[in-house]
Design an enzyme around this catalytic site. Structure first.
Site, PDB file in Angstrom:
ATOM      1  N   HIS A  69       0.831  -1.223   0.000  1.00  0.00           N
ATOM      2  CA  HIS A  69       0.000   0.000   0.000  1.00  0.00           C
ATOM      3  C   HIS A  69       0.859   1.264   0.000  1.00  0.00           C
ATOM      4  O   HIS A  69       0.380   2.348   0.367  1.00  0.00           O
ATOM      5  CB  HIS A  69      -0.885   0.108   1.273  1.00  0.00           C
ATOM      6  CG  HIS A  69      -2.064  -0.806   1.302  1.00  0.00           C
ATOM      7  ND1 HIS A  69      -2.567  -1.271   2.496  1.00  0.00           N
ATOM      8  CD2 HIS A  69      -2.837  -1.312   0.332  1.00  0.00           C
ATOM      9  CE1 HIS A  69      -3.614  -2.035   2.256  1.00  0.00           C
ATOM     10  NE2 HIS A  69      -3.800  -2.069   0.940  1.00  0.00           N
ATOM     11  N   ARG A 125      -8.674 -11.284   5.777  1.00  0.00           N
ATOM     12  CA  ARG A 125      -7.329 -11.755   6.177  1.00  0.00           C
ATOM     13  C   ARG A 125      -7.152 -11.643   7.683  1.00  0.00           C
ATOM     14  O   ARG A 125      -7.591 -10.655   8.284  1.00  0.00           O
ATOM     15  CB  ARG A 125      -6.244 -10.903   5.510  1.00  0.00           C
ATOM     16  CG  ARG A 125      -6.119 -11.124   4.041  1.00  0.00           C
ATOM     17  CD  ARG A 125      -4.935 -10.308   3.512  1.00  0.00           C
ATOM     18  NE  ARG A 125      -5.184  -9.915   2.155  1.00  0.00           N
ATOM     19  CZ  ARG A 125      -4.875  -8.725   1.645  1.00  0.00           C
ATOM     20  NH1 ARG A 125      -4.279  -7.809   2.379  1.00  0.00           N
ATOM     21  NH2 ARG A 125      -5.138  -8.455   0.395  1.00  0.00           N
TER      22      ARG A 125
END
Ligand code: ADP
Length: 398
Positions: free
Chosen positions: A179, A240
């Protein structure tokens, strides 16, 4: 100058064409179900939308339709491919070697192919997108912009795992961070909003979406981040798990008789907010269930908030205090209740938000801190595509 930004997923291809003279998006769209049944290309320009439904056997076919669309008399926004100065590709992983955005040549593609073992999910589609583009737009420079490159200056004591060092030298197992393009963009925007050079600021950026990560930015450099070898480390996410005791993994494998692939799937797709709540991976549905008294939905919310707090706290410690705290991405930009819960009882750190200012609509770039707060807490909508376009522009000849 116009820049085309491409983001290739395993069965999708997202695109945006920017006019870099003013930052406007001239056209954008999404190709879906590449390599499967029911393919479609949704193309948006100005206030118009045009959808083509057709089989997309591979990324090259999808890209050829995108180019036809950009050039078409009816729905197009350019009259020649030569108007596109360069193409910027979002690439999740640059490995240890590709530390900054790079002009793509055979050597770069070969290196990306070589690191597929440590980037098995995102590597192959990115390479497919790049290969298709190099074939169909051979005269246009191609640039790779890596999610990992913002972390290339992270020091070894923050990247090396406490496992036998040989596993790092043999398999490149270390923390990389992801990210980065989003964190880099919002950190720069925060400095702009504060009207101070980023070199004078200590910032913690929280990218909270379906995938989530938090980054500590010191003087414009990412010194630590919550994702690691893969985007699995750190916060619990939509599906996740984030960080858990590593011994849980072999324990589950033995108890449930799961293969490595099966346990990876369990940790990637069936865990996180979905796994805890049993309701959804989407915060909105979890909030609804929690309001209706669902214990596991409430638990998922509390675990997420506590995990975010713990990471912010650890980065405040690493940075010896911060000037700004930034929230971005789907949850960070939209979920006022989560922001309020995260920032509650953080006044020791100088973090205090104004509850009214915190109630804001998506798209707003806003300082939500109280007037007396030492730390500026801000909502800054991310724009990874524009950041990719800006990096790509640097490789264009005038
Ligand atoms: P991705 O990580 O896939 O790019 P986004 O950044 O778009 O995802 O974030 C998606 C998530 O944002 C959704 O799963 C949802 O949980 C959350 N979200 C979006 N809108 C809201 C909202 N109004 N309130 C709370 N959460 C929201």
């Amino acid at each position: 100058m116009k820049i085309l930004v491409l983001n290739a997923g395993s069965s999708s291809l997202k695109y945006q064409l920017f006019n870099m003279n003013n930052g406007d998006v001239l056209a954008k769209g999404l190709c879906e179900c590449i390599g499967g049944k029911g393919g479609s290309v949704t193309h948006k320009y100005a206030d118009n939308k045009h959808v083509i439904e057709t089989e997309l056997e591979d990324h090259e076919k999808a890209l050829s339709i995108v180019l036809d669309m950009l050039l078409s008399d009816e729905h197009g926004v350019i009259s020649s491919i030569d108007e596109i100065g360069a193409v910027g590709h979002r690439v999740a992983h640059g490995g240890e070697k590709l530390k900054a955005s790079s002009l793509i040549d055979d050597e770069v593609v070969k290196y990306l192919e070589g690191i597929v073992p440590i980037n098995p999910l995102h590597g192959p589609p990115a390479i497919k997108g790049i290969t298709a583009c190099r074939r169909l737009m051979s005269s246009v420079p191609q640039v790779a912009v890596f999610d990992t490159s913002f972390y290339s200056q992270m020091e070894d004591f923050r990247t090396i795992y406490p496992i036998p060092y040989e596993l790092y030298t043999k398999y490149q197992i270390r923390r990389y961070g992801f990210h980065g393009t989003s964190h880099r963009y919002v950190a720069a925007k925060a400095a702009e909003l504060l009207n101070k050079p980023i070199e004078e600021l200590k910032i913690v950026t929280c990218h909270l979406g379906n995938g989530s990560s938090i980054t500590a930015v010191d003087k414009g450099i990412a010194i630590d981040t919550s994702m690691g070898f893969t985007p699995q480390e750190g916060l619990p996410m939509g599906t996740r798990s984030g960080s858990i005791d590593p011994t849980v993994i072999p324990y589950i494998m033995k108890a449930e008789n799961l293969s490595p692939d099966e346990v990876e799937d369990l940790l990637n797709r069936k865990s996180g907010l979905l796994g805890i709540s049993g309701v959804s991976n989407d915060c909105r549905q979890i909030a609804e269930a929690a309001e209706n008294g669902n214990y596991r939905a409430k638990l998922a919310q509390k675990i997420l908030v506590n995990s975010i707090k713990k990471i912010i706290g650890s980065y405040v410690a690493e940075l010896n205090g911060i000037d700004a705290l930034v929230f971005t991405a789907g949850i960070g930009e939209n979920d006022a209740a989560l922001r309020e819960a995260v920032c509650e009882d953080m006044d020791f750190f100088g973090i205090k938000i104004d509850k009214e200012l915190n109630k804001t609509l998506r798209g707003a770039q806003k300082d939500i801190s109280t007037a007396d707060a030492k730390v500026k807490t801000m909502i800054i909508p991310t724009n990874e595509e524009y950041m990719i376009a800006l990096d790509t522009l640097k490789f264009c000849k005038e």
